[in-house]
Design a protein around this motif. Sequence first.
Motif, PDB file in Angstrom:
ATOM      1  N   LYS A  40       0.864  -1.179   0.000  1.00  0.00           N
ATOM      2  CA  LYS A  40       0.000   0.000   0.000  1.00  0.00           C
ATOM      3  C   LYS A  40       0.903   1.232   0.000  1.00  0.00           C
ATOM      4  N   VAL A  41       0.680   2.154  -0.976  1.00  0.00           N
ATOM      5  CA  VAL A  41       1.517   3.352  -1.095  1.00  0.00           C
ATOM      6  C   VAL A  41       0.639   4.583  -1.300  1.00  0.00           C
ATOM      7  N   SER A  42       1.235   5.749  -1.123  1.00  0.00           N
ATOM      8  CA  SER A  42       0.532   7.005  -1.399  1.00  0.00           C
ATOM      9  C   SER A  42       0.361   7.152  -2.916  1.00  0.00           C
ATOM     10  N   THR A  43      -0.407   8.123  -3.326  1.00  0.00           N
ATOM     11  CA  THR A  43      -0.652   8.331  -4.758  1.00  0.00           C
ATOM     12  C   THR A  43       0.440   9.187  -5.403  1.00  0.00           C
ATOM     13  N   ASP A  44       1.502   9.475  -4.675  1.00  0.00           N
ATOM     14  CA  ASP A  44       2.628  10.239  -5.211  1.00  0.00           C
ATOM     15  C   ASP A  44       3.414   9.409  -6.221  1.00  0.00           C
ATOM     16  N   LYS A  45       4.429  10.038  -6.813  1.00  0.00           N
ATOM     17  CA  LYS A  45       5.375   9.312  -7.666  1.00  0.00           C
ATOM     18  C   LYS A  45       6.259   8.462  -6.760  1.00  0.00           C
ATOM     19  N   HIS A  46       6.679   7.291  -7.263  1.00  0.00           N
ATOM     20  CA  HIS A  46       7.523   6.392  -6.481  1.00  0.00           C
ATOM     21  C   HIS A  46       8.611   5.798  -7.358  1.00  0.00           C
ATOM     22  N   ILE A  47       9.703   5.415  -6.715  1.00  0.00           N
ATOM     23  CA  ILE A  47      10.733   4.618  -7.369  1.00  0.00           C
ATOM     24  C   ILE A  47      10.751   3.280  -6.665  1.00  0.00           C
ATOM     25  N   VAL A  48      10.498   2.230  -7.431  1.00  0.00           N
ATOM     26  CA  VAL A  48      10.461   0.874  -6.888  1.00  0.00           C
ATOM     27  C   VAL A  48      11.679   0.124  -7.424  1.00  0.00           C
ATOM     28  N   THR A  49      12.471  -0.415  -6.511  1.00  0.00           N
ATOM     29  CA  THR A  49      13.654  -1.193  -6.878  1.00  0.00           C
ATOM     30  C   THR A  49      13.503  -2.575  -6.271  1.00  0.00           C
ATOM     31  N   ALA A  50      13.842  -3.587  -7.044  1.00  0.00           N
ATOM     32  CA  ALA A  50      13.770  -4.959  -6.544  1.00  0.00           C
ATOM     33  C   ALA A  50      14.787  -5.811  -7.289  1.00  0.00           C
ATOM     34  N   ASN A  51      15.075  -6.963  -6.719  1.00  0.00           N
ATOM     35  CA  ASN A  51      15.999  -7.909  -7.323  1.00  0.00           C
ATOM     36  C   ASN A  51      15.167  -8.929  -8.094  1.00  0.00           C
ATOM     37  N   TYR A  52      15.402  -8.994  -9.395  1.00  0.00           N
ATOM     38  CA  TYR A  52      14.662  -9.900 -10.274  1.00  0.00           C
ATOM     39  C   TYR A  52      15.599 -10.931 -10.873  1.00  0.00           C
ATOM     40  N   ASP A  53      15.093 -12.138 -11.074  1.00  0.00           N
ATOM     41  CA  ASP A  53      15.821 -13.159 -11.816  1.00  0.00           C
ATOM     42  C   ASP A  53      15.451 -13.015 -13.275  1.00  0.00           C
ATOM     43  N   LEU A  54      16.471 -12.822 -14.111  1.00  0.00           N
ATOM     44  CA  LEU A  54      16.239 -12.645 -15.540  1.00  0.00           C
ATOM     45  C   LEU A  54      16.740 -13.858 -16.308  1.00  0.00           C
ATOM     46  N   PRO A  55      16.073 -14.214 -17.384  1.00  0.00           N
ATOM     47  CA  PRO A  55      16.557 -15.330 -18.191  1.00  0.00           C
ATOM     48  C   PRO A  55      17.845 -14.948 -18.893  1.00  0.00           C
ATOM     49  N   SER A  56      18.728 -15.900 -19.015  1.00  0.00           N
ATOM     50  CA  SER A  56      19.968 -15.686 -19.750  1.00  0.00           C
ATOM     51  C   SER A  56      19.741 -16.141 -21.184  1.00  0.00           C
ATOM     52  N   VAL A  59      23.442 -19.189 -25.372  1.00  0.00           N
ATOM     53  CA  VAL A  59      23.350 -20.625 -25.644  1.00  0.00           C
ATOM     54  C   VAL A  59      24.219 -21.397 -24.667  1.00  0.00           C
ATOM     55  N   PHE A  60      25.326 -20.796 -24.250  1.00  0.00           N
ATOM     56  CA  PHE A  60      26.279 -21.480 -23.382  1.00  0.00           C
ATOM     57  C   PHE A  60      25.970 -21.329 -21.895  1.00  0.00           C
ATOM     58  N   ASN A  61      25.043 -20.458 -21.564  1.00  0.00           N
ATOM     59  CA  ASN A  61      24.747 -20.210 -20.160  1.00  0.00           C
ATOM     60  C   ASN A  61      23.238 -20.132 -19.973  1.00  0.00           C
ATOM     61  N   SER A  62      22.635 -21.200 -19.475  1.00  0.00           N
ATOM     62  CA  SER A  62      21.183 -21.229 -19.293  1.00  0.00           C
ATOM     63  C   SER A  62      20.784 -20.876 -17.867  1.00  0.00           C
ATOM     64  N   ARG A  63      21.761 -20.476 -17.044  1.00  0.00           N
ATOM     65  CA  ARG A  63      21.436 -20.122 -15.658  1.00  0.00           C
ATOM     66  C   ARG A  63      20.665 -18.809 -15.611  1.00  0.00           C
ATOM     67  N   ILE A  64      19.986 -18.615 -14.509  1.00  0.00           N
ATOM     68  CA  ILE A  64      19.256 -17.380 -14.271  1.00  0.00           C
ATOM     69  C   ILE A  64      20.191 -16.405 -13.563  1.00  0.00           C
ATOM     70  N   LYS A  65      20.175 -15.160 -13.984  1.00  0.00           N
ATOM     71  CA  LYS A  65      21.000 -14.159 -13.313  1.00  0.00           C
ATOM     72  C   LYS A  65      20.106 -13.157 -12.594  1.00  0.00           C
ATOM     73  N   ALA A  66      20.495 -12.756 -11.410  1.00  0.00           N
ATOM     74  CA  ALA A  66      19.711 -11.817 -10.608  1.00  0.00           C
ATOM     75  C   ALA A  66      20.253 -10.411 -10.810  1.00  0.00           C
ATOM     76  N   LYS A  67      19.345  -9.441 -10.788  1.00  0.00           N
ATOM     77  CA  LYS A  67      19.735  -8.069 -11.048  1.00  0.00           C
ATOM     78  C   LYS A  67      18.778  -7.125 -10.323  1.00  0.00           C
ATOM     79  N   ASP A  68      19.327  -6.080  -9.700  1.00  0.00           N
ATOM     80  CA  ASP A  68      18.483  -5.041  -9.109  1.00  0.00           C
ATOM     81  C   ASP A  68      17.981  -4.135 -10.225  1.00  0.00           C
ATOM     82  N   ILE A  69      16.684  -3.934 -10.274  1.00  0.00           N
ATOM     83  CA  ILE A  69      16.055  -3.155 -11.336  1.00  0.00           C
ATOM     84  C   ILE A  69      15.095  -2.166 -10.707  1.00  0.00           C
ATOM     85  N   SER A  70      15.091  -0.947 -11.231  1.00  0.00           N
ATOM     86  CA  SER A  70      14.196   0.091 -10.723  1.00  0.00           C
ATOM     87  C   SER A  70      13.233   0.533 -11.803  1.00  0.00           C
TER      88      SER A  70
END
Length: 122
Positions: A40-56, A59-70
């Motif tokens: 629950k947040v106010s109706t103001d502007k916000h910056i949301v940052t979180a750590n997401y797992d992104l697909p790689s 071809v040689f690396n099928s692991r998932i890599k994590a990255k902070d994204i805003s």
Amino acid sequence: MSDNTKAYLHIYCAKNIIVDEQKFSELEHIKGDDLEDVIKVSTDKHIVTANYDLPSNSVFNSRIKAKDISISCPLLEAGKHYVISIYEVTPEVAATEESTFMDYVHAEEIEKGYSICLYRKK
């Protein structure tokens, strides 16, 4: 947690969520019906940052890599629910897609072909 003076962010598949430099644990939150984190947040502007797992795409690396994204959220509407998630889409395509469930609000490209998107639930 119902409050028509606030907006709700439904954040999918993320860890270590921070909203405007405030840690997730310090924010009013619950688990949503789809196990997403709902904040629950106010109706103001916000910056949301979180750590997401992104697909790689290597071809040689099928692991998932994590990255902070805003994402910079514009002014939000009181009583509305918003979805934040990573999609395999460019911001230009996200802006033109039609959905019976959500309206496009904003997207930021994070890697070629992937964007973090903000949608408002209908």
